[in-house]
Design an enzyme around this catalytic site. Structure first.
Site, PDB file in Angstrom:
ATOM      1  N   ASN A  60       0.851  -1.186   0.000  1.00  0.00           N
ATOM      2  CA  ASN A  60       0.000   0.000   0.000  1.00  0.00           C
ATOM      3  C   ASN A  60       0.892   1.243   0.000  1.00  0.00           C
ATOM      4  O   ASN A  60       2.093   1.158   0.255  1.00  0.00           O
ATOM      5  CB  ASN A  60      -0.978  -0.011   1.178  1.00  0.00           C
ATOM      6  N   HIS A  61       0.303   2.396  -0.314  1.00  0.00           N
ATOM      7  CA  HIS A  61       1.131   3.601  -0.514  1.00  0.00           C
ATOM      8  C   HIS A  61       0.527   4.755   0.265  1.00  0.00           C
ATOM      9  O   HIS A  61      -0.461   5.360  -0.145  1.00  0.00           O
ATOM     10  CB  HIS A  61       1.193   3.930  -2.001  1.00  0.00           C
TER      11      HIS A  61
END
Length: 253
Positions: A60-61
């Protein structure tokens, strides 16, 4: 280590050089030490990562630190896809010499694809952020790259969740406050059988939906394991342009 025959499979990677890696290997211990002086970093699930062979880390970012932290703290050195806009000036040279792979997100980029396949076919690891842009980290949109590389290479996909790399209300380019706790949670690998050329759009979309579901399950597990939540949306007007493609709760457009 893969054979030369694999590199001649389509898309061919036999004419693509392996990314630079001397800074990637040599600076990892030093970088971890420097980061550890400012932040409290905890890595969970390192034992779940295959010790050898190709691996795709799909994360995830949340914040600007996600990529560097993946390169520093993953159990194995990672060659991560990084937006081409970052490869300017001294920072760009550092990224290249540390083995990161530039990606043009707005048009077909066969060079980036072949560089990633070179890495995987040589039994090393690559990193990818399926959300594309920094944001909530809740995997609301999941681009197709992770599924594509899994289908081409047969490499297992290891989910990664970051907590604490952006403070609530922080901007996309902000760093967490000094002393912040950062949790990096690695999950069980997800493997799909390698698909022969040509891979169809339907294959990639179906695999993307399965991968997104696996990462969402891991995200829930990571929240329960750490007792943490993600920082929420970016401030109004703070957005990184990104193609409106990929898989969402509504399926694949």
């Amino acid at each position: 280590m893969s054979s030369a025959t694999d590199h001649r499979a389509l898309p061919r990677s036999d004419r693509t050089r392996f990314p630079w890696r001397f800074l990637l290997h040599g600076l990892r211990p030093v970088s971890r030490g420097l980061v550890g002086r400012r932040y409290e970093v905890h890595v969970h699930g390192a034992d779940l990562v295959p010790a050898s062979g190709p691996v795709i880390f799909a994360a995830n970012h949340v914040g600007v630190m996600d990529g560097p932290l993946l390169a520093m703290f993953a159990p194995r050195p990672v060659h991560a896809l990084t937006k081409v806009e970052m490869f300017r000036g001294p920072v760009g040279r550092f990224l290249l010499f540390s083995g990161q792979i530039p990606l043009d997100r707005f048009r077909s980029d066969p060079g980036a694809v072949k560089a990633c396949l070179r890495v995987l076919r040589d039994g090393a690891t690559m990193g990818i952020f399926p959300e594309g842009q920094r944001g909530t980290g809740e995997l609301e949109r999941f681009h197709r790259g992770a599924a594509y590389f899994a289908l081409v290479s047969g490499a297992p996909v290891v989910p990664v969740v970051f907590f604490g790399t952006r403070d609530p209300g922080g901007t996309s380019g902000s760093l967490p406050h000094r002393g912040a706790r950062i949790d990096i949670v690695l999950g069980a690998p997800y493997t799909v059988p390698a698909a022969p050329w040509p891979r169809t759009k339907e294959q990639v979309e179906h695999t993307s939906m399965l991968l997104r579901e696996h990462l969402l399950v891991h995200l829930d597990h990571a929240k329960a394991l750490t007792g943490r939540t993600l920082p929420g949306p970016l401030p109004a007007g703070d957005s990184d342009p990104d193609p409106a493609t990929g898989v969402t709760d509504q399926g694949a457009p």
